[in-house]
Design an enzyme around this catalytic site. Structure first.
Site, short mmCIF file in Angstrom:
data_model
loop_
_atom_site.label_atom_id
_atom_site.label_comp_id
_atom_site.label_asym_id
_atom_site.label_seq_id
_atom_site.Cartn_x
_atom_site.Cartn_y
_atom_site.Cartn_z
CD GLU A 72 14.28 -30.68 -15.81
OE1 GLU A 72 13.44 -31.46 -16.25
OE2 GLU A 72 14.02 -29.49 -15.57
CG HIS A 94 11.82 -31.26 -24.68
ND1 HIS A 94 12.50 -32.46 -24.69
CD2 HIS A 94 11.72 -30.89 -23.38
CE1 HIS A 94 12.78 -32.80 -23.43
NE2 HIS A 94 12.32 -31.86 -22.62
NE ARG A 132 14.60 -28.35 -22.29
CZ ARG A 132 13.54 -28.19 -21.57
NH1 ARG A 132 12.62 -27.34 -21.95
NH2 ARG A 132 13.38 -28.85 -20.47
CG HIS A 135 8.97 -28.12 -24.64
ND1 HIS A 135 8.03 -29.04 -24.22
CD2 HIS A 135 9.64 -27.73 -23.52
CE1 HIS A 135 8.13 -29.20 -22.91
NE2 HIS A 135 9.07 -28.40 -22.46
NE ARG A 195 10.97 -23.07 -21.01
CZ ARG A 195 10.73 -24.25 -20.43
NH1 ARG A 195 10.57 -24.32 -19.11
NH2 ARG A 195 10.65 -25.34 -21.13
#
Ligand code: SIN
Length: 513
Positions: free
Chosen positions: A111, A227, A273, A334, A369
């Site tokens: 990811e 997100h 992100r 998110h 994060r």
């Protein structure tokens, strides 16, 4: 008053895993607002990160987590996370979480901002659901006492230490008190602050408010992760389209079919992100559209349907075959990066009060994060809470860590000339419009003034909706005031009036009552 060794509020991964360990040491009560499986864990798709792959190491996981955290992660907490993560995965395997495998080994995906494939998954894109169902089954088998449909309303304190918790059973309207030696808040984040979010309806900042009202320290609230890709279809609640879809080769395109991410950053579709979310917003503005698209049509259809069965099915149920057509997406709130400040053993500044999972701020995530680090964080620090309480029973407590925090209390605010009527959708619209992905002084000030006026107008809550709304107002104030204070851009917090990071801001913003 019934008495327990441990009371745990919340029944997601953090609450149930910690409860299973606590059961070995004493009596346990889990209090949960909905039914046992109503939680954010169930919605986690992508997976859970740990350096269990051949080409991976704890050092690499450390470097990626620190890089994502943008200078604000607590290095000691991150070291603990990456070192202990593989053993916690073993715990899940032993509990019979059915992780996906490939040729006999655990399958790993990549990811954004991970340098190697490191993300374990189960049921393709149903990782959280498999973990949650496994843990709740184990909790029932272990005969842990679980109180469902019950709100934790107030932490009881005696001589500056936790004494217990007051609750409201909102089906019967009965108010109760339970006493305990250790109170563990595992209530999840606050995604319901925002009009567009990927979270469960139960996620309303409850733990932060319980802790704040008791005098606990709340930190890093300006860092709320958006997100980049939630399904954007008219009349359909935003539904997460996992980053793993891009990890497996999905490509972002604008409304004209142009692949735009390489125009913004060489990391393209797998940039961090916050970068992808902002790039999408810019692209939507440029093209005058309220969405962009993920193109997974070039992936072999059986890969899409077996690797992402939930996403495939959800989209199909809404008339969209993602093996043939583009997936319309837009960013959505998110993950609450900040929360109740804990030390490296999960304890807050209040003796006997612990926090774990999304409601806690261990310092691992810093300003942003790393994807799939949250489920593993819940396990690592959940276990450490139980270790610490075991040590305390022997009369020896490990030392707490210290961070660099600047203390604040919520400021007095001007009363706006017009105060919109307070209800959940007005609050979610306000936060989305004024405290969202792109922030500035003017909008933040308007939001802060309105939230303060709303807070003044609140009457004591009596039922679940009124408790939740009150909790969201206070949590919204903490997010907004922190975002106003941080006059720079850093990780998930972006100020269009201060677009650069500033060395003056290498510290954490902390609120106490
Ligand atoms: C995702 O599947 O994209 C979400 C994973 C995460 O937020 O950690």
């Amino acid at each position: 008053m019934s008495r327990y060794d441990y009371i745990i509020v919340g029944s997601g991964i953090a609450g149930l895993y910690t409860a299973l360990l606590a059961k070995e040491l004493g009596s346990v009560l889990v209090i949960t607002k909905g039914s046992i499986d109503d939680c954010n864990t169930k919605h986690a798709q992508g997976g859970i990160a740990a350096s269990v792959g051949k080409n991976d190491s704890a050092d690499l996981h450390f470097q990626d987590t620190i890089a994502a955290g943008n200078g604000l992660s607590d290095e000691e907490a991150v070291r603990i996370l990456v070192n202990e993560a593989p053993d916690r995965i073993t715990d899940l395997v032993n509990l019979k979480v059915p992780f996906d495998t490939l040729e006999g080994s655990i399958a790993l995906t990549i990811e954004a901002a991970h340098s190697v494939p490191r993300v374990l998954h189960a049921g393709g894109d149903a990782t959280g659901e498999h973990i949650e169902v496994t843990l709740s089954k184990q909790a029932h088998l272990s005969k842990i006492q679980i109180l469902e449909d019950c709100l934790a309303t107030e932490i009881m304190i005696e001589k500056e230490a936790v004494k217990g918790i007051k609750t409201l059973d909102y089906r019967t309207a009965s108010i109760d008190e339970f006493s305990c030696r250790f109170l563990i808040l595992a209530t999840g984040g606050a995604g319901q602050l925002f009009k567009f979010n990927t979270n469960s309806d139960v996620v309303t900042g409850d733990g932060v408010v319980l802790a704040f009202n008791t005098g606990a320290e709340i930190v890093d609230m300006e860092f709320f992760q958006f997100h980049p890709t939630a399904l954007r279809l008219p009349g359909v609640t935003p539904f997460l389209i996992s980053e793993a879809v891009r990890g497996e080769g999905g490509i972002l395109r604008n409304v004209n079919g142009h692949r735009f991410m390489p125009d913004y950053t060489p990391e393209a579709d797998l940039a961090p992100r916050d970068v992808v979310a902002r790039s999408i917003l810019y692209e939507m503005k440029k093209t005058g559209s309220d969405r962009v698209f993920i193109d997974a049509t070039h992936l072999p259809p059986h890969i899409t349907t077996t690797r992402f069965p939930h996403i495939y099915r959800f989209c199909l149920d809404h008339g969209l075959n993602i093996t043939k057509g583009l997936i319309p997406v837009a960013p959505a709130a998110h993950y609450m990066i900040g929360g109740i400040k804990t030390d490296n053993w999960g304890e807050t500044n209040i003796a006997g009060l612990f926090a774990v999972g999304e409601t806690a701020s261990t310092g691992v995530h810093g300003a942003n994060r790393l994807a799939s680090n949250s489920l593993i964080e819940a396990l690592v620090f959940g276990r450490r809470i139980i270790e610490k309480t075991r040590e305390r029973a022997k009369g020896k407590a490990p030392a707490a860590s210290l961070g660099t925090e600047v203390h604040h209390s919520l400021s007095q605010r001007q009363v706006p000339k017009v105060i919109p009527t307070l209800n959940l959708s007005a609050l979610q619209q306000l936060l989305w419009d004024k405290v969202g992905i792109l922030r500035d002084q003017q909008n933040l000030t308007k939001a802060a003034d309105t939230l303060a006026a709303w807070q003044k107008s609140l009457v004591p809550p009596t039922d679940r909706p009124s408790y939740e709304l009150n909790n969201l107002v206070l949590t919204g104030r903490l997010v907004t005031e922190a975002a106003l204070l941080r006059k720079e851009s850093h990780g998930a917090h972006f100020r269009s009036d201060f677009p650069q990071s500033s060395p003056q801001w290498q510290h954490h913003i902390m609120f106490t009552r």
